[in-house]
Design a protein around this motif. Sequence first.
Motif, PDB file in Angstrom:
ATOM      1  N   SER A  95      -4.098  -9.388   3.094  1.00 54.45           N
ATOM      2  CA  SER A  95      -5.139  -9.340   4.120  1.00 54.45           C
ATOM      3  C   SER A  95      -5.234  -7.920   4.653  1.00 54.45           C
ATOM      4  O   SER A  95      -4.225  -7.306   4.997  1.00 54.45           O
ATOM      5  CB  SER A  95      -4.790 -10.278   5.275  1.00 54.45           C
ATOM      6  OG  SER A  95      -4.666 -11.602   4.808  1.00 54.45           O
ATOM      7  N   LEU A  99      -1.718 -13.050  -2.125  1.00 62.98           N
ATOM      8  CA  LEU A  99      -2.874 -12.866  -1.266  1.00 62.98           C
ATOM      9  C   LEU A  99      -2.508 -11.757  -0.282  1.00 62.98           C
ATOM     10  O   LEU A  99      -1.400 -11.752   0.269  1.00 62.98           O
ATOM     11  CB  LEU A  99      -3.182 -14.154  -0.500  1.00 62.98           C
ATOM     12  CG  LEU A  99      -4.349 -14.109   0.473  1.00 62.98           C
ATOM     13  CD1 LEU A  99      -5.649 -13.916  -0.297  1.00 62.98           C
ATOM     14  CD2 LEU A  99      -4.401 -15.381   1.292  1.00 62.98           C
ATOM     15  N   HIS A 135      -9.834 -10.206   2.488  1.00 66.85           N
ATOM     16  CA  HIS A 135      -8.750 -10.729   1.651  1.00 66.85           C
ATOM     17  C   HIS A 135      -8.950 -10.281   0.214  1.00 66.85           C
ATOM     18  O   HIS A 135     -10.083 -10.214  -0.275  1.00 66.85           O
ATOM     19  CB  HIS A 135      -8.710 -12.256   1.694  1.00 66.85           C
ATOM     20  CG  HIS A 135      -8.461 -12.802   3.053  1.00 66.85           C
ATOM     21  ND1 HIS A 135      -7.236 -12.734   3.665  1.00 66.85           N
ATOM     22  CD2 HIS A 135      -9.288 -13.403   3.934  1.00 66.85           C
ATOM     23  CE1 HIS A 135      -7.315 -13.283   4.865  1.00 66.85           C
ATOM     24  NE2 HIS A 135      -8.557 -13.695   5.052  1.00 66.85           N
TER      25      HIS A 135
END
Length: 88
Positions: A35, A33, A41
Motif C-alpha cells: 500500500s 500486497l 495498492h
Amino acid sequence: MNSIDILRKNEPLWGEWSLGQSIGSGVQSQVYLVSGSDGEHRALKVITMGRSKEQQEAVREQVDFTDRMGQLTGVVPCLRTAEFGEGD
C-alpha cells in the motif's frame, strides 16, 4: 533473516510503500500486497536469488525480460527493482 524480515526492516519501501499480506508464491518468489502512502495498492514480487553467480544472473535476466515485455498487453511491467541482502 528471511525476505519478509528484510522487507519489514526496510519499510517504507522506496520511501512510500508498506508491506501487506502475502497474495501468492512461486518456486523462487513470493508476491505481497503493498500500500502506498497515497492509498494506492500494488503487487510486489520478491524473488529469492540463489548464491551462485549463474543463479543470480538468471534472475537478473528474468527481470530484464519482464521489463522489456511490460509494454505488451497482459504483461505486468516491472516498475522498480532493488537488491537486499541479509546485511541490509
